[in-house]
Design an enzyme around this catalytic site. Structure first.
Site, PDB file in Angstrom:
ATOM      1  N   HIS A  22       2.951   7.012  -6.817  1.00 26.67           N
ATOM      2  CA  HIS A  22       2.446   7.939  -7.132  1.00 26.67           C
ATOM      3  C   HIS A  22       3.093   9.774  -7.129  1.00 26.67           C
ATOM      4  O   HIS A  22       3.287  10.225  -8.006  1.00 26.67           O
ATOM      5  CB  HIS A  22       1.543   8.283  -6.304  1.00 26.67           C
ATOM      6  N   HIS A  57       1.142  -1.176   0.244  1.00 25.04           N
ATOM      7  CA  HIS A  57       0.164   0.020  -0.188  1.00 25.04           C
ATOM      8  C   HIS A  57       1.150   1.380  -0.228  1.00 25.04           C
ATOM      9  O   HIS A  57       0.835   2.427  -0.952  1.00 25.04           O
ATOM     10  CB  HIS A  57      -0.921  -0.105   1.318  1.00 25.04           C
ATOM     11  N   GLU A  58       1.806   1.310   1.044  1.00 24.55           N
ATOM     12  CA  GLU A  58       2.432   2.504   0.893  1.00 24.55           C
ATOM     13  C   GLU A  58       3.792   2.868  -0.299  1.00 24.55           C
ATOM     14  O   GLU A  58       3.082   4.118  -0.348  1.00 24.55           O
ATOM     15  CB  GLU A  58       3.624   2.497   2.440  1.00 24.55           C
ATOM     16  N   HIS A 114       1.174   5.052  -2.152  1.00 22.85           N
ATOM     17  CA  HIS A 114       1.584   6.063  -2.185  1.00 22.85           C
ATOM     18  C   HIS A 114       3.229   6.061  -2.954  1.00 22.85           C
ATOM     19  O   HIS A 114       3.164   7.516  -3.578  1.00 22.85           O
ATOM     20  CB  HIS A 114       1.668   6.542  -1.390  1.00 22.85           C
TER      21      HIS A 114
HETATM   22 ZN    ZN Z   1      -2.604   5.097   2.133  1.00 20.09          ZN
END
Ligand code: ZN
Length: 463
Positions: free
Chosen positions: A250, A243-244, A247
């Site tokens: 991104h 998940h991290e 980011h």
């Molecule tokens: Zn998050």
């Protein structure tokens, strides 16, 4: 955990103390006056600014744009979520009866018996996974492996760049053709003085204006093992690492001019979407086969265990969705009112809450909101006021995108680890930051607006 105690009376007392926080039972920690004042001040500010209420003012800054859109999405989920929670409750009641024949299921029984039903149904003990989930292997052969397969990225540790704390590592991220893209800083271990939880942040934002490559950090809080022992993760921690890193991608893939519009500088109800998408790769058979190996024998996790993991993870969505929705709908209720509709008397807080849950169709006493109003830090303290809906709003985009990757996979026969799909996701979405309306980026990728059905299916909430 006390919620798992076999002592039912103790569970009840802890539950009541927990859900009673801030309600006046202890005058020193009564927050009711504060939340009423906050709700009224926010409503007054919204009126001054020309909005019907605070939630409308907040929604306009998000990709949702209006509270009608927020209400519609939350409203579509409420009925199916509560229906599923009721079905789960029937199983829990049976499990409870085995211990206490005459007892009627209560909210303080939920956690204990849900775990028991999960274990009985799936004959699966999650702790058996841990020897197969070693941190270094999860990162290099899982998180980095997936990013290489989908985006062609290469990672080289820069031992010459010293991290800002012990155990913090720096990696140079390179494109498939060897061009430098940016730096990825991995800060995975807990240490004294470090904030809890997991998050990503930028040390340097990508921007054409300043011409600096991005430097992004991923933080987890994994407990350090004893000297000489391997760092073994839970499945949740594996998902969090993916998940991290979503980011991080991104931030790294950003291609915009102004740093203020770079990478993850998108509206709150959009920012969790790319990171949620990246979680899908942890489940991919090829990625799993690459990272999930026994730390000492090198043996792979067998297919049956993986099937059990998948099935057991899908269990309990009725409860999880209902408690989340109840909190999100309360957050909206406190912020979709005019100043004069905010109760004056602190004694009315509880009734306001009950009426709001009733109206929204999520008043189910066995599954109370994840946070009651009097200790709802997200909405009254933590900056998610009228924005707690964001998580599931992002998940609608996420589930629809996971379907898109799967469609691309079916066309290419490569199970989704597809450089062409990765390139499209990167160019049309991840690189755009807030330089254009993020929902336009979404349309550029998907060829249409997001639909909610993949989310309903994922959470077992279909009709
Ligand atoms: Zn998050």
């Amino acid at each position: 955990m006390v919620s798992q105690s076999p002592n039912r009376e103790l569970r009840r007392r802890v539950f009541e103390a927990s859900t009673g926080r801030g309600t006046g039972s202890d005058p020193d920690s009564d927050t009711r006056r504060v939340i009423l004042d906050l709700a009224r001040k926010r409503a007054e500010r919204a009126r001054l600014l020309g909005y019907a209420h605070h939630a409308a003012y907040v929604a306009e800054d998000g990709t949702a744009a209006t509270t009608e859109a927020v209400n519609e999405m939350l409203g579509r989920l409420a009925g199916p979520a509560v229906r599923n929670a009721r079905a789960e409750a029937a199983d829990l009641q049976t499990a409870l009866a085995a211990d206490e024949p005459d007892a009627e299921l209560a909210p303080w029984d939920w956690s204990l018996y849900a775990d028991r039903v999960r274990q009985q149904t799936f004959a699966f003990d999650e702790s058996e996974l841990r020897p197969y989930l070693e941190l270094e292997r999860v990162i290099t052969h899982g998180v980095f492996f997936a990013a290489n397969a989908i985006y062609g990225l290469e990672f080289a540790e820069r031992e010459d760049l010293t991290g800002y704390a012990d155990g913090v590592r720096v990696f140079e991220v390179k494109e498939a053709d060897g061009t430098a893209l940016g730096l990825f800083v991995a800060d995975y271990y807990a240490r004294e003085g470090k904030r809890g939880g997991a998050w990503m942040h930028n040390l340097v934002d990508q921007s054409g204006l300043l011409g600096l490559p991005p430097v992004v950090v991923n933080n987890l809080n994994i407990t350090r093992p004893a000297a000489g022992e391997p760092t073994l993760l839970t499945w949740d921690e594996v998902i969090t690492a993916f998940h991290e890193f979503g980011h991080a991608l991104h931030g790294l893939f950003s291609q915009v001019h102004y740093p203020s519009l770079s990478g993850t500088s998108v509206p709150r109800d959009f920012v969790e979407y790319p990171s949620q998408v990246n979680e899908m790769w942890a489940w991919h058979p090829e990625v799993l086969a690459s990272f999930a190996r026994h730390h000492s024998t090198g043996e792979r996790l067998d297919a049956a265990t993986l099937d059990q993991l998948r099935a057991s993870q899908a269990y309990g969505e009725g409860f999880a969705t209902t408690e989340y929705l109840a909190a999100a709908l309360l957050d909206q209720a406190w912020h979709q009112i005019a100043p004069e509709e905010v109760p004056d008397d602190v004694a009315e807080v509880e009734a306001f809450e009950a009426a709001a849950l009733q109206r929204a169709g999520v008043a189910y006493p066995l599954v109370p909101p994840r946070y009651r109003s009097t200790y709802f830090n997200h909405t009254f303290g933590g900056g998610y006021d009228a924005g707690y809906y964001s998580y599931i709003w992002s998940e609608v985009l996420d589930a629809d995108t996971v379907d898109w990757f799967k469609d691309e996979a079916a066309e290419n026969g490569d199970g989704g680890l597809n450089r062409a799909a990765g390139a499209a996701f990167r160019a049309k979405l991840l690189s755009r930051g807030h330089a254009q309306d993020p929902l336009q980026s979404y349309r550029d990728l998907r060829g249409r607006d997001a639909v909610i059905d993949p989310l309903l299916k994922r959470r077992g909430l279909g009709e």
